[in-house]
Design a protein around this motif. Structure first.
Motif, PDB file in Angstrom:
ATOM      1  N   SER A   1       0.817  -1.216   0.000  1.00 17.25           N
ATOM      2  CA  SER A   1       0.000   0.000   0.000  1.00 17.25           C
ATOM      3  C   SER A   1       0.849   1.264   0.000  1.00 17.25           C
ATOM      4  O   SER A   1       0.336   2.357  -0.248  1.00 17.25           O
ATOM      5  N   HIS A   2       2.143   1.121   0.265  1.00 21.79           N
ATOM      6  CA  HIS A   2       3.052   2.262   0.256  1.00 21.79           C
ATOM      7  C   HIS A   2       4.052   2.177  -0.908  1.00 21.79           C
ATOM      8  O   HIS A   2       5.156   2.736  -0.843  1.00 21.79           O
ATOM      9  N   GLY A   3       3.658   1.480  -1.969  1.00 19.77           N
ATOM     10  CA  GLY A   3       4.451   1.469  -3.191  1.00 19.77           C
ATOM     11  C   GLY A   3       5.713   0.656  -3.158  1.00 19.77           C
ATOM     12  O   GLY A   3       6.632   0.878  -3.942  1.00 19.77           O
ATOM     13  N   LYS A   4       5.785  -0.343  -2.251  1.00 16.65           N
ATOM     14  CA  LYS A   4       6.960  -1.197  -2.164  1.00 16.65           C
ATOM     15  C   LYS A   4       6.599  -2.635  -2.534  1.00 16.65           C
ATOM     16  O   LYS A   4       5.467  -3.070  -2.304  1.00 16.65           O
ATOM     17  N   ALA A   5       7.560  -3.349  -3.088  1.00 15.29           N
ATOM     18  CA  ALA A   5       7.393  -4.784  -3.305  1.00 15.29           C
ATOM     19  C   ALA A   5       7.642  -5.491  -1.986  1.00 15.29           C
ATOM     20  O   ALA A   5       8.585  -5.156  -1.261  1.00 15.29           O
ATOM     21  N   SER A   6       6.804  -6.467  -1.663  1.00 11.21           N
ATOM     22  CA  SER A   6       6.963  -7.194  -0.401  1.00 11.21           C
ATOM     23  C   SER A   6       7.650  -8.523  -0.642  1.00 11.21           C
ATOM     24  O   SER A   6       7.351  -9.219  -1.616  1.00 11.21           O
ATOM     25  N   LEU A   7       8.572  -8.859   0.237  1.00 10.95           N
ATOM     26  CA  LEU A   7       9.255 -10.155   0.205  1.00 10.95           C
ATOM     27  C   LEU A   7       9.077 -10.787   1.581  1.00 10.95           C
ATOM     28  O   LEU A   7       9.530 -10.231   2.587  1.00 10.95           O
ATOM     29  N   VAL A   8       8.410 -11.933   1.606  1.00  6.28           N
ATOM     30  CA  VAL A   8       8.173 -12.659   2.853  1.00  6.28           C
ATOM     31  C   VAL A   8       8.809 -14.034   2.746  1.00  6.28           C
ATOM     32  O   VAL A   8       8.562 -14.764   1.774  1.00  6.28           O
ATOM     33  N   VAL A   9       9.643 -14.371   3.712  1.00  2.47           N
ATOM     34  CA  VAL A   9      10.204 -15.719   3.792  1.00  2.47           C
ATOM     35  C   VAL A   9       9.233 -16.567   4.613  1.00  2.47           C
ATOM     36  O   VAL A   9       8.955 -16.255   5.773  1.00  2.47           O
ATOM     37  N   GLU A  10       8.704 -17.616   4.005  1.00  2.51           N
ATOM     38  CA  GLU A  10       7.711 -18.480   4.638  1.00  2.51           C
ATOM     39  C   GLU A  10       8.362 -19.829   4.974  1.00  2.51           C
ATOM     40  O   GLU A  10       9.435 -20.157   4.475  1.00  2.51           O
ATOM     41  N   ALA A  11       7.665 -20.630   5.772  1.00  8.00           N
ATOM     42  CA  ALA A  11       8.173 -21.946   6.162  1.00  8.00           C
ATOM     43  C   ALA A  11       7.105 -23.009   5.959  1.00  8.00           C
ATOM     44  O   ALA A  11       5.917 -22.763   6.185  1.00  8.00           O
ATOM     45  N   LEU A  12       7.551 -24.192   5.551  1.00 10.41           N
ATOM     46  CA  LEU A  12       6.611 -25.314   5.399  1.00 10.41           C
ATOM     47  C   LEU A  12       6.089 -25.807   6.744  1.00 10.41           C
ATOM     48  O   LEU A  12       4.935 -26.213   6.868  1.00 10.41           O
ATOM     49  N   ASP A  13       6.949 -25.799   7.747  1.00 15.75           N
ATOM     50  CA  ASP A  13       6.584 -26.315   9.069  1.00 15.75           C
ATOM     51  C   ASP A  13       5.643 -25.327   9.754  1.00 15.75           C
ATOM     52  O   ASP A  13       6.031 -24.210  10.103  1.00 15.75           O
ATOM     53  N   ARG A  14       4.392 -25.736   9.961  1.00 15.59           N
ATOM     54  CA  ARG A  14       3.396 -24.856  10.572  1.00 15.59           C
ATOM     55  C   ARG A  14       3.120 -25.214  12.033  1.00 15.59           C
ATOM     56  O   ARG A  14       2.119 -24.817  12.610  1.00 15.59           O
ATOM     57  N   THR A  15       4.031 -25.983  12.608  1.00 14.92           N
ATOM     58  CA  THR A  15       3.899 -26.317  14.020  1.00 14.92           C
ATOM     59  C   THR A  15       3.967 -25.050  14.865  1.00 14.92           C
ATOM     60  O   THR A  15       4.754 -24.145  14.586  1.00 14.92           O
ATOM     61  N   ALA A  16       3.141 -24.982  15.898  1.00 16.44           N
ATOM     62  CA  ALA A  16       3.176 -23.870  16.841  1.00 16.44           C
ATOM     63  C   ALA A  16       3.718 -24.394  18.165  1.00 16.44           C
ATOM     64  O   ALA A  16       2.948 -24.839  19.031  1.00 16.44           O
TER      65      ALA A  16
END
Length: 250
Positions: free
Chosen positions: A226-241
């Motif tokens: 929303s502020h004109g930037k490209a977002s880069l998010v590193v995600e993980a397969l392991d969804r354990t909490a």
């Protein structure tokens, strides 16, 4: 030469994937295996009840190969690693360029990001690119400088095991800076609309809109976009909490 496997969920005819193939061609041998039609919202779905068929198509980019498959995006990645690539393991899996944002909670539903996650399960550095417009004839030029910044680093350094990258680029913003951020907490509201068919029977169509649950958090992907930037998010397969597990110890 590095081997780059490309897929998407908009289908092999989509402008986004064809533009992506051209952007990636300078970085290695590009092979694209994509659904034969749109498979948006398929997440990590697999095909169990029909035979998979692959057909080589005319590639829009010289020196690259393009195939269509009658399966899901995950099927495309699996069948590529099993058969299309002749047993070669790709150095990189790249999905997109998706027509529409895959930021925040959309990562859970996206077939494009399903292909990325499948690549990650094979131990392959994997990344998805999306542009925040659903226009089938969108201008994808804003994605090229983002690709040129990220792809060489990925090919040289890879990613930690079990992680993958989700990149979203704001449409119409040339040379958007890249913000490394976290996935925003959001949800979909009013998801279905009710209609009546000519026989008087109700039916429903997916609708709704995304609600940002933390609009003032400057470290999120939705804020960056929303502020004109490209977002880069590193995600993980392991969804354990892990912390939540404590309350369930017997």
């Amino acid at each position: 030469m590095k081997l780059i496997l490309v897929s998407n969920d908009d289908g092999y005819m989509a402008k986004g994937v064809r533009e992506l193939m051209a952007m990636l061609a300078p970085y290695g041998e590009v092979v694209a295996v994509c659904p034969d039609q749109g498979r948006s919202g398929q997440s990590m779905a697999l095909t169990f009840d029909a035979p998979l068929r692959i057909r080589e198509e005319k590639s829009p980019v010289p020196g690259t190969r393009l195939y269509s498959c009658n399966g899901t995006p995950v099927d495309c990645v699996k069948i590529s690693c099993y058969s299309v690539l002749g047993g070669r393991k790709p150095d990189l899996v790249v999905a997109g360029i998706n027509h529409g944002s895959n930021a925040s909670v959309n990562v859970l539903y996206s077939g494009t990001m399903g292909a990325v996650q499948e690549g990650c399960t094979w131990g392959i550095p994997s990344i998805g690119f999306s542009l925040t417009t659903h226009d089938p004839d969108a201008d994808f030029s804003a994605v090229r400088p983002v690709v040129d910044q990220i792809i060489p680093k990925l090919l040289d350094e890879g990613l930690p095991e079990g992680t993958f990258i989700n990149v979203n680029v704001p449409a119409g913003v040339p040379d958007a800076p890249i913000a490394v951020c976290r996935e925003c907490k959001a949800h979909w509201s009013e998801e279905y609309k009710e209609y009546t068919d000519p026989m008087g029977r109700p039916f429903y169509m997916l609708a709704g809109h995304m609600v940002n649950d933390e609009p003032d958090s400057a470290d999120t992907d939705l804020y960056a976009l929303s502020h004109g930037k490209a977002s880069l998010v590193v995600e993980a397969l392991d969804r354990t909490a892990p912390e939540s597990l404590k309350s369930f110890l017997l």
